[in-house]
Write a protein that holds these residues in place. Sequence first.
Motif, short mmCIF file in Angstrom:
data_model
loop_
_atom_site.label_atom_id
_atom_site.label_comp_id
_atom_site.label_asym_id
_atom_site.label_seq_id
_atom_site.Cartn_x
_atom_site.Cartn_y
_atom_site.Cartn_z
N GLY A 262 0.79 -1.22 0.00
CA GLY A 262 0.00 0.00 0.00
C GLY A 262 0.82 1.27 0.00
O GLY A 262 0.29 2.36 0.24
N GLY A 263 2.11 1.15 -0.27
CA GLY A 263 2.99 2.31 -0.17
C GLY A 263 3.02 3.18 -1.41
O GLY A 263 2.29 2.96 -2.39
N LEU A 264 3.90 4.17 -1.38
CA LEU A 264 4.05 5.08 -2.49
C LEU A 264 4.73 4.38 -3.66
O LEU A 264 5.52 3.45 -3.47
CB LEU A 264 4.89 6.30 -2.09
CG LEU A 264 4.18 7.47 -1.41
CD1 LEU A 264 3.48 7.05 -0.13
CD2 LEU A 264 5.18 8.60 -1.13
N SER A 265 4.43 4.85 -4.85
CA SER A 265 5.18 4.40 -6.03
C SER A 265 6.42 5.27 -6.18
O SER A 265 6.53 6.35 -5.57
CB SER A 265 4.31 4.52 -7.28
OG SER A 265 4.09 5.90 -7.59
N THR A 266 7.36 4.82 -7.00
CA THR A 266 8.53 5.65 -7.26
C THR A 266 8.11 6.95 -7.94
O THR A 266 8.71 8.01 -7.69
CB THR A 266 9.54 4.90 -8.13
OG1 THR A 266 8.87 4.34 -9.27
CG2 THR A 266 10.22 3.78 -7.35
N ALA A 267 7.06 6.90 -8.77
CA ALA A 267 6.59 8.11 -9.45
C ALA A 267 6.05 9.12 -8.43
O ALA A 267 6.33 10.32 -8.52
CB ALA A 267 5.52 7.76 -10.47
N GLN A 268 5.29 8.64 -7.45
CA GLN A 268 4.77 9.54 -6.42
C GLN A 268 5.90 10.15 -5.60
O GLN A 268 5.88 11.34 -5.28
CB GLN A 268 3.80 8.79 -5.51
CG GLN A 268 2.46 8.47 -6.16
CD GLN A 268 1.60 7.58 -5.25
OE1 GLN A 268 2.07 6.56 -4.76
NE2 GLN A 268 0.37 7.99 -5.03
N ALA A 269 6.88 9.32 -5.25
CA ALA A 269 8.01 9.83 -4.47
C ALA A 269 8.78 10.88 -5.25
O ALA A 269 9.19 11.91 -4.69
CB ALA A 269 8.92 8.68 -4.07
N ALA A 270 8.96 10.65 -6.55
CA ALA A 270 9.69 11.61 -7.37
C ALA A 270 8.98 12.95 -7.42
O ALA A 270 9.61 14.01 -7.29
CB ALA A 270 9.88 11.05 -8.78
N VAL A 271 7.66 12.91 -7.58
CA VAL A 271 6.89 14.16 -7.62
C VAL A 271 6.95 14.86 -6.27
O VAL A 271 7.18 16.07 -6.18
CB VAL A 271 5.42 13.88 -8.02
CG1 VAL A 271 4.58 15.13 -7.83
CG2 VAL A 271 5.35 13.40 -9.46
N ALA A 272 6.73 14.10 -5.18
CA ALA A 272 6.71 14.71 -3.84
C ALA A 272 8.04 15.36 -3.51
O ALA A 272 8.08 16.50 -3.01
CB ALA A 272 6.36 13.64 -2.79
N LEU A 273 9.14 14.68 -3.78
CA LEU A 273 10.45 15.24 -3.46
C LEU A 273 10.72 16.49 -4.30
O LEU A 273 11.22 17.51 -3.79
CB LEU A 273 11.54 14.20 -3.68
CG LEU A 273 11.56 13.05 -2.67
CD1 LEU A 273 12.49 11.94 -3.14
CD2 LEU A 273 11.98 13.54 -1.28
N ARG A 274 10.38 16.44 -5.57
CA ARG A 274 10.61 17.60 -6.44
C ARG A 274 9.80 18.80 -5.98
O ARG A 274 10.28 19.94 -6.03
CB ARG A 274 10.25 17.23 -7.89
CG ARG A 274 10.66 18.24 -8.94
CD ARG A 274 12.17 18.27 -9.10
NE ARG A 274 12.71 16.94 -9.27
CZ ARG A 274 12.86 16.31 -10.44
NH1 ARG A 274 12.51 16.91 -11.56
NH2 ARG A 274 13.37 15.10 -10.51
N GLU A 275 8.57 18.54 -5.52
CA GLU A 275 7.69 19.63 -5.11
C GLU A 275 8.08 20.25 -3.77
O GLU A 275 7.52 21.25 -3.35
CB GLU A 275 6.24 19.13 -5.04
CG GLU A 275 5.63 18.84 -6.39
CD GLU A 275 5.48 20.08 -7.25
OE1 GLU A 275 5.11 21.14 -6.71
OE2 GLU A 275 5.74 20.00 -8.47
N LEU A 276 9.06 19.65 -3.09
CA LEU A 276 9.54 20.23 -1.84
C LEU A 276 10.62 21.28 -2.06
O LEU A 276 11.13 21.87 -1.10
CB LEU A 276 10.08 19.13 -0.91
CG LEU A 276 9.04 18.16 -0.34
CD1 LEU A 276 9.73 17.08 0.49
CD2 LEU A 276 8.01 18.90 0.51
N ALA A 277 10.97 21.52 -3.31
CA ALA A 277 12.00 22.52 -3.61
C ALA A 277 11.65 23.84 -2.95
O ALA A 277 10.52 24.33 -3.04
CB ALA A 277 12.13 22.70 -5.11
N GLY A 278 12.62 24.40 -2.24
CA GLY A 278 12.41 25.67 -1.57
C GLY A 278 12.36 25.56 -0.06
O GLY A 278 12.46 26.58 0.63
#
Length: 323
Positions: A262-278
């Motif tokens: 039930g965990g995150l996909s690699t695609a979700q992790a990639a988006v989440a990490l990128r969106e933390l910029a700043g």
Amino acid sequence: MALEDAKTKVDEAFTRQGYTGLGFENTFGGATSFLRRRYSKDLSGVDLAVTGVPFDQAVTNRPGTRFGPRAIREASALQSPDAPYGWGYNPMEALSIVDYGDLAFDYAKVAEFPDTLQRHIAGILAQGVGTVTLGGDHFITLPILKAYAEKFGPLSVIQFDAHSDTWTDDDFDRIDHGTFLYKAIKLGIVDPSRSVHVGIRTDNPDRHGMHLIDAREVHDIGAKQAAARVREIVGDSPTYLTFDIDCLDPAFAPGTGTPVWGGLSTAQAAVALRELAGINMIGGDIVEVSPPFDTTGATAIAGAHVAVELICLWGWNHLKKGV
């Protein structure tokens, strides 16, 4: 250029003259430092040090995370030598980055390990250099947080994980990957009101003030919106990001000691990490890659990509401040 350079360039982990620039050598050969960065213990003029902590004292089920740093380095050689996609800048050109190698410790004197690791990280920070750490089980984050708190004061923590690691444990001599965050909160080095769990999917009756965006919520609202909530929680406070690879679903990262569906996909992790910029990210780690349980290497590949994203996040903050 990459194909031409690969004819003559090899072992840039040792032969590279400087600490910046892209690395073009055959992916299947050469010394496998992280992203072909130069190995160095000299931190003069360095911005960021990647360091490994090959430690797995006690995981819930499957050991083997001591091999994580080695596997992540090897997997990093598979990545494109070009700039990380979508960031708009290239940390390998903009930052001076070295592979600082692994922590040395006496495996037979486990009680000495926490202080050894804390001193290791503190020594790097004292030279004005940031760290991205390759683990190792999740206990390693506690000594690292202690070193960071000595310099920055109480920290915000973003924890990507399947487990909260806030189970009550008031024996502070215990070395336990499942209670590191509880102890960090009790020690006052983490401010739970400005910290957040992401991807959790195991029950814990007391989060000790931590915010929670569990895996189901990430699936429901999307990774981009989840990241926006994370940014609101941590604000501009000094933030440490720890990513347990079991935050990812076992379909994407089977090589971990504590897989949970039930965990995150690699695609979700990639988006989440990128969106933390700043965010005001001051350091980070990727932990619990256990390569013996994944013959495909997919878990190490995911771990290497997470480490690159951590470098990009750290660099974004570092360059934003003009340090």
